[in-house]
Design an enzyme around this catalytic site. Structure first.
Site, PDB file in Angstrom:
ATOM      1  N   LYS A 283      41.290  12.445 -13.958  1.00 54.48           N
ATOM      2  CA  LYS A 283      41.629  11.116 -14.461  1.00 54.48           C
ATOM      3  C   LYS A 283      41.296  11.045 -15.950  1.00 54.48           C
ATOM      4  CE  LYS A 283      41.435   6.316 -12.887  1.00 54.48           C
ATOM      5  NZ  LYS A 283      40.862   5.365 -11.924  1.00 54.48           N
ATOM      6  N   GLU A 367      38.643  -3.395   2.363  1.00 54.03           N
ATOM      7  CA  GLU A 367      38.149  -4.773   2.330  1.00 54.03           C
ATOM      8  C   GLU A 367      37.798  -5.306   3.710  1.00 54.03           C
ATOM      9  OE1 GLU A 367      40.578  -3.990  -1.310  1.00 54.03           O
ATOM     10  OE2 GLU A 367      40.920  -3.690   0.835  1.00 54.03           O
ATOM     11  N   ARG A 395      43.653  -9.010   2.173  1.00 56.70           N
ATOM     12  CA  ARG A 395      43.720  -7.876   3.093  1.00 56.70           C
ATOM     13  C   ARG A 395      42.674  -7.981   4.203  1.00 56.70           C
ATOM     14  NH1 ARG A 395      45.867  -3.191   0.136  1.00 56.70           N
ATOM     15  NH2 ARG A 395      44.273  -1.850   1.025  1.00 56.70           N
TER      16      ARG A 395
END
Length: 618
Positions: A283, A367, A395
């Site tokens: 990344k 979540e 969610r």
């Protein structure tokens, strides 16, 4: 100077380039990304990490005929550049500009609108089943990060894909990061695959040895397929997690080696069944500041490309204030825990994670898991605080309703990024949380009007023996008290008025006060009430409404199912105007632009009130 990049207007142009030219193109793309995003802001580190991956995908597969689906979608800047949208990057994430996520209305190359994680595999499976039922011929490729793999839907989809045997190509972009560093058993398993050379060396040696045996070597190699599978188990369990679920595992490979990527994608394309390609990427690749701090450059505002430093001065956000306040309370109260869904730093939990690490739990992008875990802690005598962005809290709707509210458990949901968030657009606007939380029995909704009240409401919520949700916006916090009164569980009358009253929910108070000033200058004297608390037990706690000629509700939430609609239903005998976001998905743009466009700023609120009164008088 981007010489090659200027010649790429669609993916077919990549076929003109050899590997060396593609490597040069990758360098030009990274330079373009850093320069462009430094001016507009956006998701930088994740896009720098998928340059070669994106080039290889578009070179091997025939998009848009082949369907390329991106999980989350914030890493699609390179994809957009290669599919004819490079010249629009100066409008990235701006009002009426280029979206920071895949958008079907924007391009035929964007197959599926995304913005949230862990959905790409289910979508890919759905498209693949439609392809097969219609007897069509194209490949379906889903690119998913290792962070997104912690989400339940991803595992559910892999189970379905593997069981079906349908041809779906999964590309696992493994960079060890989501926003915060990835955690959990899957992350550890992938880490072992990244670092292990034992299996790969043994497999290659066996293959070479069999190839050297004259005549029977090739047949013997196939006959020993079972032996190779046993070897896989015996040495490192390389890819077994995926193979056991019915997928052919290819990897891990270097996600920045174009030759390897092109080769493995061509190999995956030849398989008839489901395949997973495991690519290791970095990344922030190619930009030193992003490589050192990929979390900081995950989503960033305008910055100086040379130094990597933000151009705007650092200001205290509501997330910062929340995190500091929670730590101050938690250090003296051992009941308090914090549960994060892969966003400890982003939600302000950094200080608590550092100083009270044993009481901060990061469950990854999961979540629903976070909310159920909070219920388990609450039922055991703790008071968990769960900070989750408003748009991501959706969610976990069922878990909030069934696991927390139905059991009436003392859990505090810290609803970060509530209301309009701006540049991230439709998928991230937090304008639905009041509507879905207001339907839940036992839930108390708290909406601070400023940073001072946020701290006061956090203390209040932790002393409740029932569920509560504190919703606060993205961005710079108002650090002075707008009410000049300490919050103690009651809504606060901030300003008197004889012609009507504005009930301002949370941070809409500042807009309401300014709107009242505009009205006052034009001869209309409106009171203003700070609505900071409401729910099933607080429906009539609105001082100042009894004798008001006109009542106006103002909220940073959608019109359907919101505070205003509930208030009107319970006060049908009164004259009520409700001001809120229309019942639609609000587009991207700067908050000031969008507030003005929908007449949600002070001037717009004042104009809507004047028009309402004028029409009523007529």
């Amino acid at each position: 100077m981007a010489i090659l990049l200027e010649e790429i207007n669609n993916p077919s142009d990549l076929n003109k380039l050899n590997t060396k030219e593609l490597e040069l193109l990758a360098k030009e793309i990274r330079e373009f990304l850093v320069e462009s995003v430094s001016k507009t802001g956006g998701h930088l580190a994740s896009n720098l990490g998928v340059v070669e991956l994106t080039l290889a995908l578009h070179k091997v597969f025939n998009t848009p005929k082949d369907k390329l689906i991106w999980d989350v979608g914030h890493q699609t800047y390179v994809h957009k550049m290669l599919t004819g949208r490079r010249d629009q990057f100066d409008t990235l994430r701006k009002t009426d500009g280029l979206s920071g996520f895949p958008k079907r209305s924007e391009s035929e190359y964007d197959v599926y609108d995304t913005g949230h994680s862990s959905t790409s595999l289910s979508a890919a499976f759905g498209i693949a089943t439609a392809r097969d039922l219609k007897e069509e011929d194209y490949d379906v490729i889903a690119v998913i990060g290792d962070g997104s793999m912690t989400g339940g839907p991803a595992f559910e989809a892999i189970n379905s894909i593997g069981q079906s045997g349908r041809k779906v190509i999964i590309v696992l972009n493994d960079n060890g990061m989501s926003i915060s560093k990835n955690i959990g058993g899957l992350s550890e398993h992938l880490g072992k695959l990244r670092t292990s050379e034992k299996y790969k060396d043994a497999k290659e040696k066996l293959k070479d040895a069999l190839d050297k045996i004259p005549v029977i070597g090739r047949n013997l190699k196939y006959a020993l397929g079972g032996t190779k599978e046993r070897l896989k188990y015996a040495i490192i369990n390389d890819g077994v997690l995926f193979e056991e679920l019915g997928l052919t595992y290819l990897g891990p490979i270097d996600g920045h080696d174009l030759d390897s990527l092109i080769s493995v994608f061509e190999q995956a394309k030849r398989f008839d069944g489901p395949v997973i390609v495991h690519a290791i990427t970095t990344k922030g690749k190619g930009y030193i500041h992003a490589e050192k701090r990929p979390d900081r450059f995950h989503g960033i505002g305008e910055f100086d490309p040379e130094s990597g430093k933000p151009l705007s001065s650092s200001k205290t956000t509501y997330s910062d204030l929340f995190g500091d306040a929670l730590y101050e309370i938690a250090k003296d109260d051992n009941r308090i825990t914090a549960i994060s869904a892969a966003m400890t730093e982003a939600t302000g939990l950094g200080i608590m994670e550092t100083k009270l690490s044993g009481r901060v739990f990061d469950v990854g992008i999961a979540e629903a898991n976070a909310v159920i875990m909070a219920a388990g802690q609450a039922i055991s005598g703790l008071h968990p605080v769960v900070p989750i962005y408003s748009s991501f809290l959706q969610r976990a709707y069922d878990e909030i309703l069934e696991d927390i509210c139905m059991q009436n458990l003392p859990v505090t949901l810290a609803v970060d990024r509530a209301g309009l968030v701006g540049a991230d657009g439709e998928t991230h606007q937090g304008i639905f949380d009041i509507s879905f939380l207001l339907t839940m029995p036992n839930m108390t909704i708290l909406a601070p009007c400023d940073g001072v009240q946020l701290k006061e409401m956090l203390e209040y919520s932790i002393n409740l023996d029932s569920p509560s949700a504190i919703r606060y916006p993205r961005g710079t916090a108002i650090t002075e008290s707008l009410t000049k009164e300490h919050f103690s569980g009651k809504n606060i009358l901030v300003r008197d008025g004889k012609d009507g009253i504005i009930l301002a929910v949370g941070t809409m108070l500042s807009h309401a006060l300014d709107a009242a000033d505009i009205l006052d200058s034009e001869g209309l004297n409106f009171a203003v009430l700070n609505v900071g608390i409401f729910g099933n037990r607080f429906e009539e706690d609105y001082p100042g409404i009894q004798n008001a000629k006109t009542i106006v509700t103002v909220e940073d939430n959608t019109s359907h199912g919101g505070f205003g609609e509930r208030f009107r239903a319970l006060n049908s005998d009164k004259d009520v105007l409700s001001i809120s976001w229309p019942n639609k998905f609000i587009e991207q743009g700067s908050p000031s632009d969008i507030f003005k466009r929908y007449e949600m700023d002070a001037e717009g609120i004042a104009n809507r009130i004047k028009t309402y009164i004028s029409n009523k008088e007529k």
